[in-house]
Design a protein around this motif. Structure first.
Motif, mmCIF file in Angstrom:
data_model
loop_
_atom_site.group_PDB
_atom_site.id
_atom_site.type_symbol
_atom_site.label_atom_id
_atom_site.label_comp_id
_atom_site.label_asym_id
_atom_site.label_seq_id
_atom_site.Cartn_x
_atom_site.Cartn_y
_atom_site.Cartn_z
ATOM 1 N N TRP A 11 0.818 -1.212 0.000
ATOM 2 C CA TRP A 11 0.000 0.000 0.000
ATOM 3 C C TRP A 11 0.852 1.263 0.000
ATOM 4 C CZ3 TRP A 11 -4.547 -1.493 -1.336
ATOM 5 C CH2 TRP A 11 -5.008 -2.749 -0.933
ATOM 6 N N SER A 12 2.123 1.118 0.427
ATOM 7 C CA SER A 12 3.026 2.266 0.392
ATOM 8 C C SER A 12 4.022 2.196 -0.761
ATOM 9 C CB SER A 12 3.801 2.372 1.717
ATOM 10 O OG SER A 12 4.525 1.171 1.974
ATOM 11 N N THR A 13 4.485 1.004 -1.112
ATOM 12 C CA THR A 13 5.468 0.873 -2.193
ATOM 13 C C THR A 13 4.819 0.943 -3.560
ATOM 14 O OG1 THR A 13 5.324 -1.539 -2.031
ATOM 15 C CG2 THR A 13 7.073 -0.466 -0.787
#
Length: 304
Positions: free
Chosen positions: A81-83
């Protein structure tokens, strides 16, 4: 007085019964059928099992060639979800693909109803055009659509390229002919007696569409909607040139993520597998929810 004599029904012939009938109609021997079925299932399930196991493994473990993880971890499902930036891409895909599915299914019903129930000049040409349009590869339409949208946007002073609604129009252009052809095939099998009975009761064309055609066309609407949804969900070609970073779909987000991580010291294979499963989940859920409509017919027994 004349007497009526009842003829006794013929006694059923002795045979192998239902099992023998099924065996007679089987196209191949049972051992061969079981072997081929097992091989086909393994061809599908082994890659899926590897993707699931790799998503629960570490990036280093997948890169080293481990099939069974040495230690199970769900860290990849939190890192993506962040990368990858998957949340925004998933929302964009759901908006575009869902809108295309709903719009194409709803527009295809009245269009197909007119083509099936009314005779007018050019009707056969339109039907042939719908069928022929499906044979045009999307790669041939990419440049004309891009140039057309750019020209219209420049003339009207509005942005079409890079917007979700521009991508929606492009997908609807390809989904609507297929959905219309599916509905034409389905409506040809609907009995006209239902519409004639409604007309006798004073129903208008709009009321017939709303109260008879739409409810009875549920399976065909679901089928056309699912195929339209898959068109918008899986497309990479048009989305790669008609979107910008803030309007990327899930397929483009996965493509960009995979390309950007290829030169890393340790490829993030585990995160890529986890992201792929997350992107595939809405389609799988869609099939499970609507599978009974895909194989069922709502018109069975409607006319006695």
């Amino acid at each position: 007085m004349a007497t009526a004599t009842a003829t006794a029904p013929p006694a059923p012939r002795k045979g192998k019964g239902r099992a023998g009938s099924e065996e007679a109609h089987r196209l191949m021997p049972t051992p061969l059928l079981a072997t081929l079925t097992t091989l086909l299932c393994l061809m599908v399930l082994i890659p899926v099992a590897y993707i699931v196991l790799a998503s629960l493994n570490s990036d280093a473990g997948v890169a080293s060639g481990e099939f069974w993880p040495s230690s199970f971890s769900g860290e990849s499902y939190t890192l993506i979800w962040s990368t990858v930036g998957l949340s925004k891409a998933l929302v964009n895909s759901l908006i575009v693909a869902g809108s295309v599915a709903i719009a194409s299914a709803l527009l295809a019903v009245p269009t197909a109803y007119v083509l099936v129930r009314y005779a007018f000049r050019g009707r056969v040409t339109i039907l042939r055009g719908l069928l022929g349009f499906q044979s045009i590869p999307g790669t041939l339409m990419l440049l004309p659509v891009f140039v057309l949208f750019s020209s219209i946007g420049s003339t009207l002073g509005i942005a079409i390229i890079g917007t979700l609604w521009g991508l929606f129009i492009a997908y609807l252009t390809f989904a609507l002919p297929f959905s219309t052809w599916v509905m034409v095939t389905y409506l040809r099998g609907l009995p006209r007696e239902l519409e004639e009975a409604a007309r006798i009761d004073g129903a208008s064309n709009i009321q017939i569409l709303a109260r008879i055609i739409f409810p009875l066309s549920g399976p065909a609407i679901v089928v056309s909607g699912i195929f339209a949804f898959l068109l918008g969900w899986n497309d990479v070609l048009f989305a790669s040139v008609m979107t910008r970073p803030d309007t990327h779909t899930a397929a483009i987000a996965l493509q960009v993520f995979g390309a950007s991580m290829e030169g890393g010291a340790i490829p993030v294979y585990s995160q890529m597998m986890a992201a792929s499963l997350v992107c595939a989940a809405p389609v799988v859920i869609l099939y499970f929810v609507f599978q009974r409509y895909l194989v069922g017919g709502l018109t069975a027994g409607s006319v006695k």
